[in-house]
Design a protein around this motif. Structure first.
Motif, PDB file in Angstrom:
ATOM      1  N   SER A  88       7.044  72.411  42.403  1.00 15.96           N
ATOM      2  CA  SER A  88       7.721  72.297  41.109  1.00 15.96           C
ATOM      3  C   SER A  88       6.920  72.989  40.021  1.00 15.96           C
ATOM      4  N   PRO A 101      11.080  68.523  37.501  1.00 20.95           N
ATOM      5  CA  PRO A 101      10.082  67.500  37.177  1.00 20.95           C
ATOM      6  C   PRO A 101       8.801  67.683  38.003  1.00 20.95           C
ATOM      7  N   ASP A 159      13.740  75.053  44.056  1.00 17.86           N
ATOM      8  CA  ASP A 159      12.641  74.108  44.256  1.00 17.86           C
ATOM      9  C   ASP A 159      13.174  73.057  45.231  1.00 17.86           C
TER      10      ASP A 159
END
Ligand SMILES: Nc1nc2c(ncn2[C@@H]2O[C@H](COP(=O)(O)OP(=O)(O)O)[C@@H](O)[C@H]2O)c(=O)[nH]1
Ligand SMILES: [Mg+2]
Length: 571
Positions: A88, A101, A159
């Motif tokens: 991420s 996140p 991701d």
């Protein structure tokens, strides 16, 4: 971080690009042709090869079809790896946004996030297919970027969820996504890069996609500069052991933009090339064809079922169909009918009362020519004796021999498939043989000219004898009534009526004797002719019920063989 290994960034990017390009560019038309060949292979084999052997091919056909129909201007790149490796963070660093996140608070998420460089429109259908929800799609295009990000236009970066997630659903999602993306970046970190799960669980299974995989050692900033080459070498060694020799390895750091230059360079050239999607699919086709290779061996024999085998089959079928019995009856019927036509007229009628040998088998006699109705009739037409157990098993053996000989050189499961095909219509054989025998013109229907001539002569001499007898009787009657006696004309010392009577009888007898060898000869010929015709009819039944099904499997094999050759990459 390549500086640590003494190479310039430009060098490494060039090398990586070469590697990712593979030895060749993938031509989209050639790729489509290969996928089409896999499709042909599946069609040809689907009835003969166990279903589970074709699963990967089905998946490939579906995926390749879908991916090639979608945008080829986009390259889908996935960041994959274990929890905490920095997927991420890399995603955010590349996108220069804070989108996904980062796991400081570990909100490990089971869904993929996507960032699209360039307009979202073209990418949306691709993302729909991949299954990234619209609320997890981001666009990396803003007026602020200027030309900075233009080089990445067409990139769709994903991701992925952590592949080592404790949640099974997350892992399944990762696997699903890895099956669909065009390029995979495996992210490892200095702590976990040697983790066995990473290697055995994933990297090893990814050999086929070596051309579309690269590995980054992230968080390189956490290593002392001197250790980095050592760790990279170690990672290289582990990857080689996984069968991923040649897969590019580079170091990155999500917290240092300078340490991202190589990765960006690689992404830029990958996007510009627009080859990743094609290469990935080409790799999939390679894997699928390699997995199917053992289903195909040498070519099926040109002369798929040889003459000897067919003759043996015909022999066995002819025996069960009662061909010898019918041929024998034909010979007897010929004698019977010849005698009825050429025999002494006085006893001919008596002969006619005896049953015709062919009619006893319910085969057409001269008075019962076969009709269209007879041919369409479904069940037992003839009363040919039922086959014996030995005859039946001979047919079974002959059928197996057809299958075995024609498929001897083929790999499994083809011999079994051919045997199944050879036996597929065994149940129809008895009726088909019966119909074939009943439908065969045995060639004994007509009355040969010589029968008529001999028959006519027999009548003539019989009439002479009858006339002589009548004349003599008349003479006796005249004498009995004391009338003036008849003067018989004389032939030498014999009165004419006596000569007529005795001569007629004698000639009839001699004629009958003289004709006998001729009848025998003609009867044997009639038998041979009938036998040939019956065998031809029986052979046709064998061709239709045994050889044809075998041939259709052998044809399927030949088609599959051709298709696999067309789908396999040229070596
Ligand atoms: N120093 C350093 N920390 C990093 C780097 N990449 C990720 N991190 C940290 O590692 C942790 C896990 O990162 P995250 O991106 O969530 O990893 P993910 O689970 O693979 O998505 C976070 O605390 C990040 O800040 C890096 O290159 N250098
Ligand atoms: Mg994450």
């Amino acid at each position: 971080m390549s500086a640590a290994t003494g190479r310039s960034v430009g060098d490494l990017v060039g090398k990586v690009r070469d590697r990712l390009r593979g030895d060749r560019r993938v031509d989209p038309d050639a790729l489509l042709a290969r996928v089409g060949a896999v499709e042909r292979f599946v069609r040809a084999t689907t009835d003969h090869v166990p279903e589970d052997r074709l699963g990967a091919a089905h998946t490939l056909i579906e995926r390749a079809g879908a991916r090639l129909a979608l945008s080829r201007d986009h390259t889908v790149v996935a960041l994959a790896g274990a929890t905490g490796s920095g997927k991420s963070s890399l995603f955010n660093a590349l996108a220069r946004l804070d989108l996904s996140p980062v796991g400081v608070r570990r909100p490990t998420t089971g869904v993929a996030h996507a960032c699209v460089w360039g307009p979202l429109d073209g990418a949306n259908r691709l993302l729909d297919w991949i299954g990234v929800l619209p609320r997890h799609r981001f666009v990396r295009e803003s007026a602020l970027d200027g030309d900075d990000e233009a080089a990445l236009h067409g990139l769709i970066l994903l991701d992925l969820p952590d592949f080592d997630s404790v949640e099974r659903a997350h892992r399944l999602e990762v696997e699903r996504l890895l099956g669909l993306v065009d390029l995979v970046i495996w992210v490892v970190d200095p702590q976990k890069y040697a983790d066995r799960v990473v290697h055995t669980g994933y990297l090893r299974g990814f050999q086929q996609h070596r051309d579309v995989t690269l590995v980054v050692l992230n968080q390189a900033d956490r290593l002392p500069a001197a250790d980095l080459p050592v760790v990279l070498d170690d990672l290289r060694r582990l990857l080689d052991a996984d069968g991923l020799d040649g897969v590019p390895v580079l170091a990155t750091s999500a917290v240092d933009p300078a340490a991202m230059t190589e990765l960006r360079g690689i992404l830029e050239s990958t996007v510009a090339e627009r080859q990743a999607a094609l290469r990935r699919l080409a790799g999939d086709v390679d894997a699928v064809t390699a997995g199917l290779a053992d289903l195909i061996g040498p070519p099926a024999a040109e002369d798929d079922v040889d003459r000897t085998t067919i003759r043996e089959l015909t022999d066995a079928l002819a025996a069960t169909a009662g061909v010898p019995a019918v041929a024998e009856a034909t010979e007897r019927a010929y004698r019977h009918r010849a005698a009825a036509s050429t025999g002494w007229p006085i006893v001919r009628g008596w002969r006619r009362l005896r049953p015709d040998p062919l009619r006893r088998l319910h085969l057409p006699g001269p008075d019962a020519p076969k009709t269209a109705d007879d041919e369409a009739a479904p069940t037992p037409l003839t009363s040919v004796p039922d086959p014996t157990a030995a005859q039946r098993s001979a047919v079974g053996l002959a059928v197996r021999a057809v299958a075995a000989k024609s498929s001897a050189a083929l790999p499994a499961p083809w011999p079994a498939a051919v045997t199944v095909a050879a036996r597929s219509r065994l149940g129809d054989l008895p009726d088909a043989l019966d119909r074939a025998v009943a439908g065969t013109d045995l060639g004994v229907g007509g009355r040969p000219v010589w029968w008529r001539i001999v028959g006519g002569l027999q009548w003539l001499v019989t009439l002479a004898a009858v006339a002589g007898l009548g004349w003599l009787l008349l003479g006796y009657a005249v004498r009995a009534l004391q009338l003036p006696a008849l003067e018989y004309p004389m032939i030498g010392a014999v009165p004419l009526p006596t000569a007529l009577l005795l001569g007629g009888l004698l000639l009839g007898l001699l004629l009958a004797l003289a004709v006998r060898p001729l009848t025998s000869f003609a009867a044997r010929r009639a038998r041979a002719r009938a036998e040939n015709r019956l065998r031809a009819a029986v052979a046709e039944v064998g061709r239709e019920h045994v050889v044809a099904p075998v041939r259709s499997v052998l044809q399927a094999y030949a088609q599959a063989r051709e298709a696999l050759a067309a789908a396999t990459p040229p070596r």
